[in-house]
Design a protein around this motif. Structure first.
Motif, PDB file in Angstrom:
ATOM      1  N   PRO A   1       0.823  -1.215   0.000  1.00  0.00           N
ATOM      2  CA  PRO A   1       0.000   0.000   0.000  1.00  0.00           C
ATOM      3  C   PRO A   1       0.857   1.266   0.000  1.00  0.00           C
ATOM      4  N   ASP A   2       0.316   2.295  -0.582  1.00  0.00           N
ATOM      5  CA  ASP A   2       0.927   3.616  -0.552  1.00  0.00           C
ATOM      6  C   ASP A   2       0.501   4.282   0.757  1.00  0.00           C
ATOM      7  N   TRP A   3       1.269   4.008   1.813  1.00  0.00           N
ATOM      8  CA  TRP A   3       0.849   4.449   3.142  1.00  0.00           C
ATOM      9  C   TRP A   3       0.759   5.962   3.283  1.00  0.00           C
ATOM     10  N   PRO A   4       1.726   6.726   2.752  1.00  0.00           N
ATOM     11  CA  PRO A   4       1.556   8.189   2.883  1.00  0.00           C
ATOM     12  C   PRO A   4       0.233   8.688   2.297  1.00  0.00           C
ATOM     13  N   THR A   5      -0.130   8.135   1.139  1.00  0.00           N
ATOM     14  CA  THR A   5      -1.396   8.546   0.530  1.00  0.00           C
ATOM     15  C   THR A   5      -2.584   8.102   1.378  1.00  0.00           C
ATOM     16  N   LEU A   6      -2.538   6.847   1.844  1.00  0.00           N
ATOM     17  CA  LEU A   6      -3.647   6.336   2.637  1.00  0.00           C
ATOM     18  C   LEU A   6      -3.795   7.096   3.959  1.00  0.00           C
ATOM     19  N   GLU A   7      -2.661   7.389   4.593  1.00  0.00           N
ATOM     20  CA  GLU A   7      -2.744   8.093   5.870  1.00  0.00           C
ATOM     21  C   GLU A   7      -3.249   9.525   5.678  1.00  0.00           C
ATOM     22  N   GLU A   8      -2.780  10.178   4.592  1.00  0.00           N
ATOM     23  CA  GLU A   8      -3.278  11.524   4.309  1.00  0.00           C
ATOM     24  C   GLU A   8      -4.773  11.479   3.980  1.00  0.00           C
ATOM     25  N   LEU A   9      -5.176  10.454   3.202  1.00  0.00           N
ATOM     26  CA  LEU A   9      -6.592  10.305   2.867  1.00  0.00           C
ATOM     27  C   LEU A   9      -7.414  10.051   4.132  1.00  0.00           C
ATOM     28  N   ALA A  10      -6.893   9.235   5.045  1.00  0.00           N
ATOM     29  CA  ALA A  10      -7.605   8.971   6.295  1.00  0.00           C
ATOM     30  C   ALA A  10      -7.737  10.245   7.126  1.00  0.00           C
ATOM     31  N   GLY A  11      -6.675  11.080   7.131  1.00  0.00           N
ATOM     32  CA  GLY A  11      -6.757  12.340   7.864  1.00  0.00           C
ATOM     33  C   GLY A  11      -7.802  13.270   7.293  1.00  0.00           C
ATOM     34  N   ARG A  12      -7.834  13.394   5.951  1.00  0.00           N
ATOM     35  CA  ARG A  12      -8.840  14.257   5.325  1.00  0.00           C
ATOM     36  C   ARG A  12     -10.249  13.696   5.526  1.00  0.00           C
ATOM     37  N   ALA A  13     -10.377  12.382   5.440  1.00  0.00           N
ATOM     38  CA  ALA A  13     -11.693  11.782   5.674  1.00  0.00           C
ATOM     39  C   ALA A  13     -12.155  12.031   7.103  1.00  0.00           C
ATOM     40  N   ALA A  14     -11.215  11.955   8.059  1.00  0.00           N
ATOM     41  CA  ALA A  14     -11.590  12.213   9.455  1.00  0.00           C
ATOM     42  C   ALA A  14     -12.092  13.640   9.619  1.00  0.00           C
ATOM     43  N   ILE A  15     -11.432  14.601   8.960  1.00  0.00           N
ATOM     44  CA  ILE A  15     -11.889  15.994   9.038  1.00  0.00           C
ATOM     45  C   ILE A  15     -13.282  16.124   8.429  1.00  0.00           C
ATOM     46  N   ALA A  16     -13.493  15.478   7.272  1.00  0.00           N
ATOM     47  CA  ALA A  16     -14.804  15.555   6.616  1.00  0.00           C
ATOM     48  C   ALA A  16     -15.893  14.942   7.501  1.00  0.00           C
ATOM     49  N   PHE A  17     -15.596  13.782   8.116  1.00  0.00           N
ATOM     50  CA  PHE A  17     -16.600  13.139   8.966  1.00  0.00           C
ATOM     51  C   PHE A  17     -16.840  13.933  10.247  1.00  0.00           C
ATOM     52  N   GLU A  18     -15.787  14.577  10.775  1.00  0.00           N
ATOM     53  CA  GLU A  18     -15.974  15.416  11.955  1.00  0.00           C
ATOM     54  C   GLU A  18     -16.856  16.615  11.614  1.00  0.00           C
ATOM     55  N   ASN A  19     -16.610  17.204  10.420  1.00  0.00           N
ATOM     56  CA  ASN A  19     -17.480  18.309   9.983  1.00  0.00           C
ATOM     57  C   ASN A  19     -18.919  17.838   9.820  1.00  0.00           C
ATOM     58  N   ALA A  20     -19.071  16.636   9.242  1.00  0.00           N
ATOM     59  CA  ALA A  20     -20.427  16.099   9.077  1.00  0.00           C
ATOM     60  C   ALA A  20     -21.077  15.840  10.435  1.00  0.00           C
ATOM     61  N   ARG A  21     -20.283  15.333  11.381  1.00  0.00           N
ATOM     62  CA  ARG A  21     -20.831  15.081  12.719  1.00  0.00           C
ATOM     63  C   ARG A  21     -21.251  16.384  13.391  1.00  0.00           C
ATOM     64  N   LEU A  22     -20.364  17.396  13.302  1.00  0.00           N
ATOM     65  CA  LEU A  22     -20.685  18.690  13.903  1.00  0.00           C
ATOM     66  C   LEU A  22     -21.888  19.318  13.224  1.00  0.00           C
ATOM     67  N   TYR A  23     -21.947  19.181  11.885  1.00  0.00           N
ATOM     68  CA  TYR A  23     -23.086  19.745  11.158  1.00  0.00           C
ATOM     69  C   TYR A  23     -24.381  19.034  11.556  1.00  0.00           C
ATOM     70  N   GLY A  24     -24.294  17.695  11.664  1.00  0.00           N
ATOM     71  CA  GLY A  24     -25.484  16.962  12.087  1.00  0.00           C
ATOM     72  C   GLY A  24     -25.919  17.345  13.489  1.00  0.00           C
ATOM     73  N   ALA A  25     -24.912  17.481  14.390  1.00  0.00           N
ATOM     74  CA  ALA A  25     -25.258  17.897  15.754  1.00  0.00           C
ATOM     75  C   ALA A  25     -25.833  19.309  15.763  1.00  0.00           C
ATOM     76  N   LEU A  26     -25.242  20.190  14.904  1.00  0.00           N
ATOM     77  CA  LEU A  26     -25.753  21.563  14.828  1.00  0.00           C
ATOM     78  C   LEU A  26     -27.166  21.583  14.278  1.00  0.00           C
ATOM     79  N   GLN A  27     -27.415  20.777  13.231  1.00  0.00           N
ATOM     80  CA  GLN A  27     -28.758  20.718  12.676  1.00  0.00           C
ATOM     81  C   GLN A  27     -29.755  20.213  13.709  1.00  0.00           C
ATOM     82  N   ALA A  28     -29.330  19.175  14.450  1.00  0.00           N
ATOM     83  CA  ALA A  28     -30.225  18.660  15.497  1.00  0.00           C
ATOM     84  C   ALA A  28     -30.478  19.720  16.563  1.00  0.00           C
ATOM     85  N   GLU A  29     -29.407  20.478  16.906  1.00  0.00           N
ATOM     86  CA  GLU A  29     -29.577  21.539  17.906  1.00  0.00           C
ATOM     87  C   GLU A  29     -30.480  22.642  17.373  1.00  0.00           C
TER      88      GLU A  29
END
Length: 761
Positions: free
Chosen positions: A306-334
């Motif tokens: 595996p291309d670990w640098p790419t995968l790890e960077e992709l995992a970091g960006r995905a985590a940011i996107a999912f955190e934004n989605a979680r915060l947005y969902g929590a904000l929408q619920a609020e």
């Protein structure tokens, strides 16, 4: 090999090899130079060993031609020193000597000599031997240059490949970042992330999120399609066996990553948490933002390293996107929860306002016949019986008090709904204060309290609604009287300065608790009360004061030193512009518009020929008003519904109609329109008598054809005065010169508008 033939062009200076010639005899140096110049190389000639050492330090030589026997440092010693330098450690040295025994030759070879040439030299032999070493040096230089060029080419190719790979990685990660950030829906983001991974990095992947922003975890598996044109297969949840196994593997791996003794992976910088770990089913990459683990990503059976640098960077960006989605969902619920709470509050406020308005209306209906009955009893000679007269006075005072409470409730509802509109004009505040004192005088006198009033001798002009400012003064004095005990002292001070107008009401009564002081203007807020509730009230008077003062662009403040220390209320109002101050007093107009103005005016003896129809579904209210009007000298009739009123007007043609708005079936607005449509009733006086007194109610009454809008319980004396004033004006109009029908209609409309404004004030 590199010798120059006739006509050959010598090599460029930068391509020539350096040849060092060392000898102390000038003639020998001349011979060497003559022999070797045909080689076309760069000849460096020195006459001592020390000079030779300096030249060796300055440049690199292909071969050194050196005499053995020289004064100072001989050739052998010079050779030994030359071999001590790193640059010249392997430079070929050819000794030139007239005599060489075996010992000397052995010593020379041990010092790195490559050859001995006996003097006198044979030119061709010397030239040939030197040429060999020059050619060898040039060949080495070329090979070294070629090696350097090949290394440079290899490095350039590696750098190009790395740059291309970085470019591809950057393009992929940029596209992946845009794809993941394009949606704030975690479900959509999960599918997009797995589509980026399968089959590019692995034939199967599983993604687990602890919280998608909707309060629950989510598991999604993606398998590569069997055929090329087919789409990947997504499996929701972890109900099937494979997903459950992969899910458990991911959870266990994440717990291992979070363990305190977790070691760094070889590909990770020292001291950092392990970015991934291997399991029996594949490699797990945690999705982490800060110190928060959002979930994990499992790549099953990667088909290549595996291309670990790419995968790890992709995992970091995905985590940011999912955190934004979680915060947005929590904000929408609020937001939804807050909006629901706001809607609930608005609905509760609307219901409260509707309840207050309806309560005011419903309370006015029984108040009207009570007040009418009191006036009838008073007119029938209740003064002959002292006890009956006292009872009537008590009833009258309590009805007025209850009416005041109902009016306060309705005013609060109006202000809360933003339906109070001030009728602004230039008024004299001293006159308004005097009129505001009148309603409170009985309460102050009943408690043997002292009221001290201090006002300027001249008028105090300002722009405002006279009736509402009187209400401010009355409420402040009423509040002071309620919370000041018997024989207490109340002071009212009115003063002006450059900053504005100040109205101060001070008492020496109960005072205000420090905890209550910030809330004295809140709706329904009251101080501690005993079970007897001797002070009475609803807790809305000060609220009305504050909001009415604010509508006049002023401020009101409360101050108290504490319980038993009395209280002070300070109202500050702006001063009018110079051009707004009138030349003459407008007090007479205000007096006519003030509460009680109708009762204070002398009433002319009415003519019995004026017929009045009273329409109200409340029989007690209708009959009591009719009896009072009969005692006043009018010819009256009663109807209890709208159709009966219309029929009565069509036959009997009364000159005045007192019409209730809230009639069953056909409401008062529709009844008024139908009465106005009757030719004989076009110029009759229509008075709306209703429990609804908001501005919109007055507007609708005017549009329906009413001349006057009265709010229950109406003062019977005021109704008599109103009818008599209209009758006299109508009689005078009939006695004047004939007018055109259009002029008469226009005058009637103008009078009708005037009546509406007078009563509304």
């Amino acid at each position: 090999m590199n010798g120059l033939l006739d006509g050959d062009t010598p090599p460029p200076l930068e391509d020539r090899a350096n040849i060092l010639i060392v000898d102390d005899l000038p003639e020998k140096l001349l011979v060497f130079e003559t022999i070797l110049e045909d080689l076309g190389q760069n000849l460096v000639i020195v006459r001592s060993g020390s000079e030779a050492l300096r030249e060796v330090l300055r440049r690199e030589f292909a071969v050194i031609l050196m005499d053995v026997n020289m004064p100072g440092i001989d050739g052998l010693e010079t050779a030994r020193l030359i071999r001590g330098y790193r640059r010249s450690a392997h430079t070929p040295i050819i000794f030139v000597t007239a005599y060489a025994d075996e010992l000397q030759t052995s010593q020379g070879y041990s010092l790195g000599a490559v050859d001995y040439i006996l003097s006198p030299v044979i030119p061709d032999v010397l030239r040939s031997k030197v040429r060999v070493f020059v050619d060898l040096y040039i060949m080495q230089q070329r090979l070294q240059q070629q090696a350097l060029e090949r290394i440079a080419i290899a490095r350039a190719e590696a750098a190009q490949r790395a740059a291309e790979e970085n470019t591809r990685r950057s393009i992929f990660l940029a596209q992946a970042g845009r794809v993941l950030a394009d949606s704030l829906d975690a479900d959509v983001g999960m599918r997009r992330l797995l589509a980026l991974l399968v089959p590019r990095f692995a034939p199967r992947a599983l993604l687990w999120l602890r919280d998608t922003g909707r309060g629950h975890e989510r598991v999604l598996r993606c398998d590569a399609p069997a055929g090329q044109p087919e789409t990947p297969i997504y499996t929701e949840g972890r109900e099937d066996v494979l997903s459950e196994v992969l899910y458990s593997s991911t959870r266990d791996a994440l717990e291992a990553l979070a363990a305190p003794d977790a070691r760094c992976d070889e590909g990770s910088p020292s001291g950092q948490a392990m970015p991934r770990c291997d399991t029996g089913h594949g490699v797990v990459l945690p999705l982490v933002t800060g110190e928060r683990v959002l979930g994990g990503l499992l790549l099953c059976d990667p088909h290549r390293p595996p291309d670990w640098p790419t995968l790890e960077e992709l995992a970091g960006r995905a985590a940011i996107a999912f955190e934004n989605a979680r915060l947005y969902g929590a904000l929408q619920a609020e937001i939804i929860e807050r909006r629901q709470a706001e809607n609930s509050l608005l609905e509760a406020s609307r219901r409260k306002d509707e309840f207050l308005a309806m309560l005011s209306h419903e309370l006015r209906n029984p108040l009207a016949p009570i007040r009418n009955a009191v006036e009838v009893m008073r007119q029938l000679g209740a003064a002959s019986d002292a006890r009956l007269g006292q009872s009537i006075s008590v009833t009258d005072r309590q009805v007025k008090h209850l009416t005041r409470l109902v009016d306060e409730l309705l005013d609060v509802a109006r202000i809360s709904q933003g339906k109070i509109v001030l009728k602004t004009e230039t008024v004299d505040l001293t006159e308004l204060v005097s009129q505001g004192l009148e309603p409170v005088q009985p309460l102050i006198a009943s408690q043997d309290q002292t009221l001290v009033v201090s006002m300027p001798e001249g008028p105090v002009w300002m722009r405002g609604d006279g009736a509402r400012l009187i209400q401010v003064v009355t409420n402040l004095l009423h509040n002071a009287a309620k919370y000041t005990g018997p024989q207490g002292r109340i002071e009212l001070t009115l003063s002006t300065n450059e900053a504005g107008i100040d109205l101060m009401v001070r008492d020496n009564g109960r005072g205000i608790e420090p905890s209550l002081l910030p809330h004295v203007f809140d709706l329904f807020e009251q101080g501690p009360r005993g079970l007897d509730r001797t002070q009475g009230g609803l807790g809305v008077g000060l609220t009305l004061v504050q909001r009415l003062v604010e509508l006049h662009h002023g401020t009101v403040r409360a101050h108290s030193a504490g319980p038993g220390q009395g209280s002070e209320f300070h109202v500050h109002l702006p001063v009018p512009q110079q051009d707004e101050v009138p030349a003459a007093s407008v007090a007479p107009a205000l007096a006519a518009a003030a509460p009680g103005g109708w009762a204070d005016k002398p009433r002319a003896t009415p003519a019995r020929a004026c017929r009045v129809l009273v329409v109200d579904d409340n029989r007690d209210a209708a009959e009591s008003m009719a009896v009072f009007l009969e005692l006043a000298g009018f010819d009256t009739a009663v109807e209890l519904d709208g159709p009966g009123a219309i029929q009565h007007c069509a036959i009997g043609t009364p000159r005045v109609v007192l019409l209730d708005i809230g009639l069953p079936g056909l409401d008062g607005y529709e009844v008024a329109q139908r009465i106005r449509a009757l030719p004989a009733m076009a110029d009759a006086l229509l008075i709306a008598l209703t429990g609804y007194g908001q501005m919109d109610d007055r507007r609708r009454a005017h549009e329906a054809g009413f001349d006057v809008h009265l709010v229950k319980p109406a003062d019977p004396d005021a109704v008599v005065d109103l009818i008599e004033e209209w009758r006299l004006r109508d009689q005078a109009a009939r006695e004047t010169a004939p007018q055109t029908e259009a002029q008469a209609d226009g005058q009637t409309d103008g009078q009708r508008d005037g009546d509406m404004r007078a009563v509304a004030s």
